[in-house]
Design a protein around this motif. Structure first.
Motif, PDB file in Angstrom:
ATOM      1  N   LEU A  27      27.140  48.754 -15.265  1.00 30.25           N
ATOM      2  CA  LEU A  27      25.811  49.066 -15.791  1.00 30.25           C
ATOM      3  C   LEU A  27      25.851  49.216 -17.308  1.00 30.25           C
ATOM      4  O   LEU A  27      24.998  48.678 -18.024  1.00 30.25           O
ATOM      5  CB  LEU A  27      25.285  50.340 -15.129  1.00 30.25           C
ATOM      6  CG  LEU A  27      23.875  50.772 -15.559  1.00 30.25           C
ATOM      7  CD1 LEU A  27      23.078  51.282 -14.359  1.00 30.25           C
ATOM      8  CD2 LEU A  27      23.943  51.882 -16.619  1.00 30.25           C
ATOM      9  N   SER A  28      26.826  49.950 -17.821  1.00 30.92           N
ATOM     10  CA  SER A  28      26.925  50.164 -19.266  1.00 30.92           C
ATOM     11  C   SER A  28      27.096  48.849 -20.010  1.00 30.92           C
ATOM     12  O   SER A  28      26.497  48.636 -21.072  1.00 30.92           O
ATOM     13  CB  SER A  28      28.104  51.095 -19.579  1.00 30.92           C
ATOM     14  OG  SER A  28      27.899  52.374 -19.017  1.00 30.92           O
ATOM     15  N   MET A  29      27.908  47.957 -19.451  1.00 33.07           N
ATOM     16  CA  MET A  29      28.158  46.674 -20.094  1.00 33.07           C
ATOM     17  C   MET A  29      26.889  45.839 -20.174  1.00 33.07           C
ATOM     18  O   MET A  29      26.605  45.216 -21.201  1.00 33.07           O
ATOM     19  CB  MET A  29      29.237  45.903 -19.325  1.00 33.07           C
ATOM     20  CG  MET A  29      29.571  44.531 -19.928  1.00 33.07           C
ATOM     21  SD  MET A  29      30.737  43.618 -18.908  1.00 33.07           S
ATOM     22  CE  MET A  29      29.735  43.277 -17.456  1.00 33.07           C
ATOM     23  N   GLN A  30      26.095  45.844 -19.098  1.00 28.90           N
ATOM     24  CA  GLN A  30      24.872  45.050 -19.073  1.00 28.90           C
ATOM     25  C   GLN A  30      23.823  45.612 -20.029  1.00 28.90           C
ATOM     26  O   GLN A  30      23.097  44.855 -20.686  1.00 28.90           O
ATOM     27  CB  GLN A  30      24.324  44.978 -17.651  1.00 28.90           C
ATOM     28  CG  GLN A  30      25.148  44.125 -16.706  1.00 28.90           C
ATOM     29  CD  GLN A  30      25.227  42.683 -17.166  1.00 28.90           C
ATOM     30  OE1 GLN A  30      24.277  42.111 -17.693  1.00 28.90           O
ATOM     31  NE2 GLN A  30      26.404  42.078 -16.975  1.00 28.90           N
ATOM     32  N   VAL A  31      23.723  46.938 -20.115  1.00 29.47           N
ATOM     33  CA  VAL A  31      22.782  47.548 -21.060  1.00 29.47           C
ATOM     34  C   VAL A  31      23.206  47.233 -22.492  1.00 29.47           C
ATOM     35  O   VAL A  31      22.385  46.864 -23.336  1.00 29.47           O
ATOM     36  CB  VAL A  31      22.691  49.071 -20.843  1.00 29.47           C
ATOM     37  CG1 VAL A  31      21.872  49.727 -21.957  1.00 29.47           C
ATOM     38  CG2 VAL A  31      22.068  49.377 -19.483  1.00 29.47           C
ATOM     39  N   GLN A  32      24.519  47.354 -22.749  1.00 26.03           N
ATOM     40  CA  GLN A  32      25.037  47.033 -24.087  1.00 26.03           C
ATOM     41  C   GLN A  32      24.802  45.571 -24.437  1.00 26.03           C
ATOM     42  O   GLN A  32      24.440  45.234 -25.572  1.00 26.03           O
ATOM     43  CB  GLN A  32      26.532  47.348 -24.143  1.00 26.03           C
ATOM     44  CG  GLN A  32      27.176  47.081 -25.500  1.00 26.03           C
ATOM     45  CD  GLN A  32      26.680  48.037 -26.564  1.00 26.03           C
ATOM     46  OE1 GLN A  32      26.853  49.248 -26.415  1.00 26.03           O
ATOM     47  NE2 GLN A  32      26.071  47.512 -27.629  1.00 26.03           N
ATOM     48  N   LYS A  33      24.970  44.711 -23.458  1.00 24.41           N
ATOM     49  CA  LYS A  33      24.763  43.272 -23.666  1.00 24.41           C
ATOM     50  C   LYS A  33      23.321  42.984 -24.050  1.00 24.41           C
ATOM     51  O   LYS A  33      23.042  42.155 -24.938  1.00 24.41           O
ATOM     52  CB  LYS A  33      25.135  42.517 -22.382  1.00 24.41           C
ATOM     53  CG  LYS A  33      25.185  40.994 -22.531  1.00 24.41           C
ATOM     54  CD  LYS A  33      25.696  40.370 -21.247  1.00 24.41           C
ATOM     55  CE  LYS A  33      25.747  38.847 -21.369  1.00 24.41           C
ATOM     56  NZ  LYS A  33      26.249  38.211 -20.120  1.00 24.41           N
ATOM     57  N   LEU A  34      22.369  43.680 -23.396  1.00 24.95           N
ATOM     58  CA  LEU A  34      20.961  43.495 -23.725  1.00 24.95           C
ATOM     59  C   LEU A  34      20.664  44.018 -25.134  1.00 24.95           C
ATOM     60  O   LEU A  34      19.927  43.380 -25.904  1.00 24.95           O
ATOM     61  CB  LEU A  34      20.082  44.207 -22.694  1.00 24.95           C
ATOM     62  CG  LEU A  34      18.564  44.135 -22.929  1.00 24.95           C
ATOM     63  CD1 LEU A  34      18.088  42.684 -22.923  1.00 24.95           C
ATOM     64  CD2 LEU A  34      17.814  44.934 -21.876  1.00 24.95           C
ATOM     65  N   GLU A  35      21.222  45.168 -25.472  1.00 20.11           N
ATOM     66  CA  GLU A  35      21.021  45.712 -26.817  1.00 20.11           C
ATOM     67  C   GLU A  35      21.566  44.761 -27.882  1.00 20.11           C
ATOM     68  O   GLU A  35      20.940  44.553 -28.928  1.00 20.11           O
ATOM     69  CB  GLU A  35      21.692  47.084 -26.935  1.00 20.11           C
ATOM     70  CG  GLU A  35      20.984  48.183 -26.155  1.00 20.11           C
ATOM     71  CD  GLU A  35      21.683  49.523 -26.266  1.00 20.11           C
ATOM     72  OE1 GLU A  35      20.994  50.553 -26.410  1.00 20.11           O
ATOM     73  OE2 GLU A  35      22.934  49.541 -26.213  1.00 20.11           O
ATOM     74  N   ASP A  36      22.739  44.165 -27.608  1.00 17.61           N
ATOM     75  CA  ASP A  36      23.327  43.214 -28.559  1.00 17.61           C
ATOM     76  C   ASP A  36      22.433  41.986 -28.711  1.00 17.61           C
ATOM     77  O   ASP A  36      22.243  41.476 -29.826  1.00 17.61           O
ATOM     78  CB  ASP A  36      24.716  42.794 -28.086  1.00 17.61           C
ATOM     79  CG  ASP A  36      25.734  43.929 -28.173  1.00 17.61           C
ATOM     80  OD1 ASP A  36      25.450  44.919 -28.887  1.00 17.61           O
ATOM     81  OD2 ASP A  36      26.782  43.835 -27.517  1.00 17.61           O
ATOM     82  N   GLU A  37      21.901  41.517 -27.592  1.00 20.38           N
ATOM     83  CA  GLU A  37      21.033  40.332 -27.628  1.00 20.38           C
ATOM     84  C   GLU A  37      19.769  40.603 -28.438  1.00 20.38           C
ATOM     85  O   GLU A  37      19.307  39.748 -29.207  1.00 20.38           O
ATOM     86  CB  GLU A  37      20.670  39.924 -26.198  1.00 20.38           C
ATOM     87  CG  GLU A  37      19.741  38.711 -26.114  1.00 20.38           C
ATOM     88  CD  GLU A  37      19.332  38.397 -24.690  1.00 20.38           C
ATOM     89  OE1 GLU A  37      18.305  37.709 -24.516  1.00 20.38           O
ATOM     90  OE2 GLU A  37      20.023  38.841 -23.746  1.00 20.38           O
ATOM     91  N   LEU A  38      19.209  41.804 -28.272  1.00 21.16           N
ATOM     92  CA  LEU A  38      17.985  42.152 -28.979  1.00 21.16           C
ATOM     93  C   LEU A  38      18.259  42.671 -30.390  1.00 21.16           C
ATOM     94  O   LEU A  38      17.342  42.789 -31.207  1.00 21.16           O
ATOM     95  CB  LEU A  38      17.212  43.218 -28.189  1.00 21.16           C
ATOM     96  CG  LEU A  38      16.729  42.814 -26.789  1.00 21.16           C
ATOM     97  CD1 LEU A  38      16.100  44.006 -26.092  1.00 21.16           C
ATOM     98  CD2 LEU A  38      15.743  41.657 -26.861  1.00 21.16           C
ATOM     99  N   ASP A  39      19.520  43.015 -30.640  1.00 20.54           N
ATOM    100  CA  ASP A  39      19.938  43.555 -31.935  1.00 20.54           C
ATOM    101  C   ASP A  39      19.214  44.862 -32.251  1.00 20.54           C
ATOM    102  O   ASP A  39      18.778  45.112 -33.388  1.00 20.54           O
ATOM    103  CB  ASP A  39      19.704  42.531 -33.055  1.00 20.54           C
ATOM    104  CG  ASP A  39      20.438  42.920 -34.346  1.00 20.54           C
ATOM    105  OD1 ASP A  39      21.440  43.638 -34.245  1.00 20.54           O
ATOM    106  OD2 ASP A  39      19.980  42.514 -35.441  1.00 20.54           O
ATOM    107  N   VAL A  40      19.074  45.719 -31.231  1.00 22.40           N
ATOM    108  CA  VAL A  40      18.497  47.052 -31.398  1.00 22.40           C
ATOM    109  C   VAL A  40      19.235  48.027 -30.486  1.00 22.40           C
ATOM    110  O   VAL A  40      19.903  47.614 -29.528  1.00 22.40           O
ATOM    111  CB  VAL A  40      16.995  47.098 -31.056  1.00 22.40           C
ATOM    112  CG1 VAL A  40      16.183  46.229 -31.990  1.00 22.40           C
ATOM    113  CG2 VAL A  40      16.756  46.719 -29.600  1.00 22.40           C
TER     114      VAL A  40
END
Length: 313
Positions: free
Chosen positions: A32-45
């Motif tokens: 779960l943490s990895m997927q949330v981090q991945k989304l944050e990286d993609e959005l750059d926020v």
């Protein structure tokens, strides 16, 4: 960006804890943490402020969470469209029911419903009205049965039946000789009430005359049981009001203490409530049809006055 990532974001936003969010999402915490981090990286926020305990949500994160709810709901609607097109009524359906309705209503309709719709996995939870509203908003339950009107913007209400209030008055009570009751006959100071938090309690208070300061009474009752109220009334501790369906379970001796109200009888409106997004609406409608059909024959009262489930005193 995936629907799964958005679902994980919603879980973290709700529980403010990555470990608990993972447990509720049935995945490991690292996943779960990895997927949330991945989304944050993609959005750059940054969606979450991990320096806070419990976890905080950033300003832009609040906007993302709000939009994620819409996207996840709309994605779920696609499955509903397909099911409705195929005429399919099945799958998991979580139904909440308030405590003052559950014991009498559930045995009346459950067997009929599961026999008629065997593909529906009905998951039933007894909860207070406040919890039901919150869980409908958060998407944790699909529909609920509660006393209405609630008049909440995101909730739709579909009345199922109108259940009259009935007095349980021992012969020794000051109203024991009355043939019928009127709301003005009641004084809340000698009416045994359910504990705080029950909407039925608030409905009873709304029927009665302006209450005294209940804290000054000789005792304070904290019970969620109508059976307890009836037994205390039999001991001369006062009278009480019951929902009509609860009176059907009394023995013949206790039924002699029942007193009905003059028309229009005060009553509560019991409705099927659900989110305005109308997800799984085909199951909701099936439930409403089954329950309405069964209860209609059990409650013959026509002339009623709906009492608010919210205490306005």
């Amino acid at each position: 960006m995936t629907i799964t990532q958005l679902q994980y974001v919603l879980a973290v936003a709700e529980y403010r804890n990555f470990t608990l969010a993972a447990q509720k999402s049935f995945v490991t915490q690292p996943t779960l943490s990895m997927q949330v981090q991945k989304l944050e990286d993609e959005l750059d926020v940054l969606i979450f402020d991990r320096s806070k305990k419990p976890i905080g949500i950033t300003e832009v994160g609040e906007k993302i969470v709000a939009q994620a709810k819409n996207i996840v709901n709309e994605a779920s609607r696609i499955s509903d469209i397909v099911d409705q097109d195929k005429g399919y009524i099945g799958g998991d359906f979580i139904l909440g029911i308030i405590p003052t309705v559950m014991p009498t209503l559930l045995p009346m309709f459950l067997k009929t419903f599961i026999k008629k719709y065997p593909k529906v996995n009905l998951i039933i939870k007894e909860q207070s009205t406040e919890s039901l509203i919150r869980n409908i908003q958060d998407g944790h339950i699909d529909a609920a049965i509660a006393a209405t009107p609630l008049e909440i913007e995101f909730i739709k209400e579909r009345p199922l039946y109108y259940e009259p209030f009935v007095g349980y008055v021992p012969r020794t009570h000051r109203l024991g000789a009355y043939e019928n009751l009127k709301p003005e006959d009641l004084d809340v100071s000698d009416v045994l009430l359910l504990q705080d938090g029950h909407c039925f309690r608030d409905g009873v208070i709304n029927i009665c005359k302006a209450p005294k300061d209940l804290s000054k009474e000789h005792f304070q009752l904290q019970s969620g049981s109508f059976e307890t109220l009836v037994n205390l009334a039999d001991e001369g501790m006062g009278m009480t009001l019951l929902p009509y369906l609860n009176t059907l379970e009394l023995d013949d001796v206790k039924k002699k203490n029942l007193k009905y109200f003059d028309n229009p009888s005060p009553a509560r409106e019991v409705s099927l409530i659900y989110h305005k997004s109308e997800l799984k609406i085909q199951i909701t409608e099936a439930l409403r049809d089954v329950i309405s059909g069964i209860v209609r024959g059990a409650i013959a009262f026509q002339d009623v006055k709906i009492i608010s489930p919210i205490n306005k005193n």
